[in-house]
Scaffold this active site. Structure first.
Site, PDB file in Angstrom:
ATOM      1  N   GLU A   1       0.628  -0.926   0.063  1.00  0.00           N
ATOM      2  CA  GLU A   1       0.070  -0.053   0.096  1.00  0.00           C
ATOM      3  C   GLU A   1       0.898   1.244  -0.081  1.00  0.00           C
ATOM      4  O   GLU A   1       2.026   1.187   0.090  1.00  0.00           O
ATOM      5  CB  GLU A   1      -0.992   0.063   1.268  1.00  0.00           C
TER       6      GLU A   1
ATOM      7  N   HIS B   1      -8.626  10.527   2.144  1.00  0.00           N
ATOM      8  CA  HIS B   1      -8.331   8.923   1.384  1.00  0.00           C
ATOM      9  C   HIS B   1      -8.528   9.585  -0.214  1.00  0.00           C
ATOM     10  O   HIS B   1      -9.523  10.112  -0.771  1.00  0.00           O
ATOM     11  CB  HIS B   1      -9.318   7.779   1.630  1.00  0.00           C
TER      12      HIS B   1
ATOM     13  N   ARG C   1      -0.677   9.684   1.185  1.00  0.00           N
ATOM     14  CA  ARG C   1      -2.349   9.926   0.756  1.00  0.00           C
ATOM     15  C   ARG C   1      -2.401  11.368   0.615  1.00  0.00           C
ATOM     16  O   ARG C   1      -3.349  11.617  -0.450  1.00  0.00           O
ATOM     17  CB  ARG C   1      -2.912   9.398   1.871  1.00  0.00           C
TER      18      ARG C   1
ATOM     19  N   HIS D   1     -11.266  10.380   5.901  1.00  0.00           N
ATOM     20  CA  HIS D   1     -11.115   9.471   5.904  1.00  0.00           C
ATOM     21  C   HIS D   1     -10.669   8.816   7.379  1.00  0.00           C
ATOM     22  O   HIS D   1     -11.142   7.956   7.941  1.00  0.00           O
ATOM     23  CB  HIS D   1     -10.018   8.521   5.081  1.00  0.00           C
TER      24      HIS D   1
ATOM     25  N   ARG E   1      -1.622   9.610   8.587  1.00  0.00           N
ATOM     26  CA  ARG E   1      -1.482   8.072   9.024  1.00  0.00           C
ATOM     27  C   ARG E   1      -0.984   7.369   7.667  1.00  0.00           C
ATOM     28  O   ARG E   1      -1.278   7.432   6.489  1.00  0.00           O
ATOM     29  CB  ARG E   1      -2.826   7.621   9.427  1.00  0.00           C
TER      30      ARG E   1
END
Length: 521
Positions: free
Chosen positions: A112, A227, A273, A329, A364
């Site tokens: 990811e 997100h 992100r 998100h 995050r």
């Protein structure tokens, strides 16, 4: 009046991990404003990050977490969580929680964004959260009393300043006071403050507002992660398209098929992100639609059954390109705690997304959220299990007062629209000041000190959304730099994404040198 050893407000991964691990002789109560599994944890498509691969190491996970977090993280928290991650996965596996495996029977490790190694453990493809929730709920069954459809609207603070319980209102309108030695906020984040969000409808910032009303310290509220890829149709978002899709080869393109992340960041489509979200936002603002091209992913429907079902439900032909847009998100900030979950108020704890441990910094790292919930639930359970079983007194000082007749609340749709416009992906002093004045026009101070017991569920939600929206907006106004999930268009330094990428890589190289030195010694 109901008494317990431990009162847990919320029912996600952190809450159930705590309940499962508490000693059997503990009297535990869980209160949730909806149903036990109706929350973000159950919706989580992503997996759990853990450095368990042959070529991986917790130090690399540590470095990736710092980089994604804009180096705003508490390094001790990051080190503790990344070191324990492999053990948490092993413990769940030994308990019978089923994770996806490869042909040799080993754990299947995905990639990811912003990770330097394949280290994402999944369950059921893109249904990891649901699988873990089912496992934890089953393990916790019979160990606690659960009150569903009960909205906690106030924390009970005694005359010494200690939290000794909470007040809740059930669906029938009855109010009950719950008293406990340990009161735990595990209510999640606040994604529903925004019109575009991946979050469950229940996630409205209640626990953070509760803690702030009680006088607890709140931290890093300006850092909201958007997100990059939510399914986007006719100006509305309809659910999450996991970052694992890009990890398996999905690419962000324009309608003409032009890749949008080339030359923006060294990691391309798997950049942190906030960088990807801001780039998509720039295109959408110019009227250019963005799609996730999944044509290169083999067996997409088998690999991502939840996303496939989401697309088919919304009549999207997923085999070629999926229309996407960013949405709120995850909240990196929250109720400030240590790594046990203790807040600035004695007797009050916070775990999961409602808490701010410093793990996530300014943004995050993907798949560190379920990990944090598991870690914090375990650590708090160990601390409570080792502590004394003092009886809770029931004398307290009532500090709330009735509302005045003219006090108003904003409509939920107006909160979501204005937060997206003024305190969303791209922020400026002008927009933040406008939003702050608008929020304060609803007599914010009155709501902070008022008794909310006479309100219905929808009105309580609006009051907590007002308070939490103000906390985010005020914090965003005070931080004039751009960092991680907080992007100020009136701050010149981070307008250039290429500059950002170079700075990140340089910091990462410096960090790797420090890690190599530490490992060698």
């Amino acid at each position: 009046m109901t008494k317990a050893d431990v009162l847990i407000i919320g029912s996600g991964v952190a809450a159930l991990q705590l309940a499962k691990r508490l000693r059997d002789d503990k009297n535990v109560i869980i209160i949730t404003k909806s149903f036990l599994k109706n929350g973000n944890s159950n919706l989580a498509q992503g997996g759990i990050a853990a450095a368990i691969g042959k070529n991986d190491h917790p130090d690399s996970h540590f470095a990736d977490t710092l980089e994604a977090g804009g180096f705003h993280n508490d390094r001790a928290a990051v080190l503790a969580v990344t070191k324990e991650a492999p053990d948490l996965i092993e413990e769940l596996s030994e308990e019978g929680c089923r994770f996806d495996t490869d042909e040799q029977g080993g754990l299947l490790l995905g990639m990811e964004g912003a990770h330097s190694e394949n280290r994402i453990v999944h369950g059921g493809g893109d249904a990891t959260g649901r699988r873990i929730m089912e496992h934890l709920a089953s393990a916790a069954a019979g160990k606690c009393t659960i009150f569903e459809n009960t909205f906690v609207f106030d924390l009970i603070i005694d005359s010494s300043g200690r939290c000794i319980g909470a007040k809740g209102k059930n669906a029938d309108g009855n109010i009950e006071s719950f008293f406990a030695n340990h009161v735990v906020l595990a209510t999640g984040g606040c994604g529903q403050l925004y019109s575009h969000t991946s979050n469950a409808e229940t996630v409205t910032g209640d626990g953070i507002a509760l803690a702030y009303k009680a006088g607890a310290e709140i931290a890093d509220m300006e850092f909201v992660q958007f997100h990059p890829t939510l399914l986007y149709l006719n100006g509305k978002t309809h659910g999450l398209i996991s970052e694992a899709v890009r990890g398996d080869g999905g690419r962000l393109v324009t309608e003409a098929g032009v890749p949008i992340m080339e030359g923006v960041h060294p990691m391309g489509d798997l950049a942190p992100r906030h960088i990807v979200a801001q780039k998509i936002y720039d295109y959408l603002r110019e009227g250019t639609s963005i799609y996730l091209d999944v044509s290169a992913i083999k067996n997409f429907a088998e690999r991502f059954p939840t996303i496939t079902a989401l697309c088919e439900k919304n009549h999207v032909e997923w085999k070629s390109r999926i229309p996407v847009a960013p949405g709120s998100h995850f909240l990196m900030g929250g109720v400030k705690t240590d790594l046990i979950g203790r807040t600035s108020i004695k007797g009050l704890y916070a775990i999961g997304e409602a808490a701010c441990t410093g793990l996530h910094g300014a943004n995050r790292l993907a798949s560190n959220s379920l990990l944090e919930g598991l870690f914090m639930g375990k650590k708090l359970s160990e601390w409570i299990n080792e502590g004394r079983r003092d009886e809770v007194g029931i004398e307290f000082t009532e500090i709330r007062r009735p509302l005045s007749g003219c006090i108003r609340l904003p409509e939920i749709k107006d909160i979501k629209r204005t937060m997206m416009e003024n305190t969303g992906i791209v922020r400026s002093e002008e927009g933040l000041l406008k939003q702050k004045r608008w929020l304060e026009s609803f007599q914010l101070e009155e709501w902070l000190n008022a008794d909310l017991g006479h309100l219905n569920f929808e009105e309580m939600t609006r009051a907590f959304m007002l308070i939490t929206s103000w906390l985010i907006t005020d914090s965003a106004l005070k931080r004039t730099e751009s960092r991680g999930g907080h992007f100020r268009s009136d701050h010149p330094c981070e307008k250039n994404h290429d500059w950002m990428g170079r700075q990140i890589i340089q910091k990462r190289n410096d960090q790797n040198e420090q890690i190599e030195t530490a490992v060698a010694t």
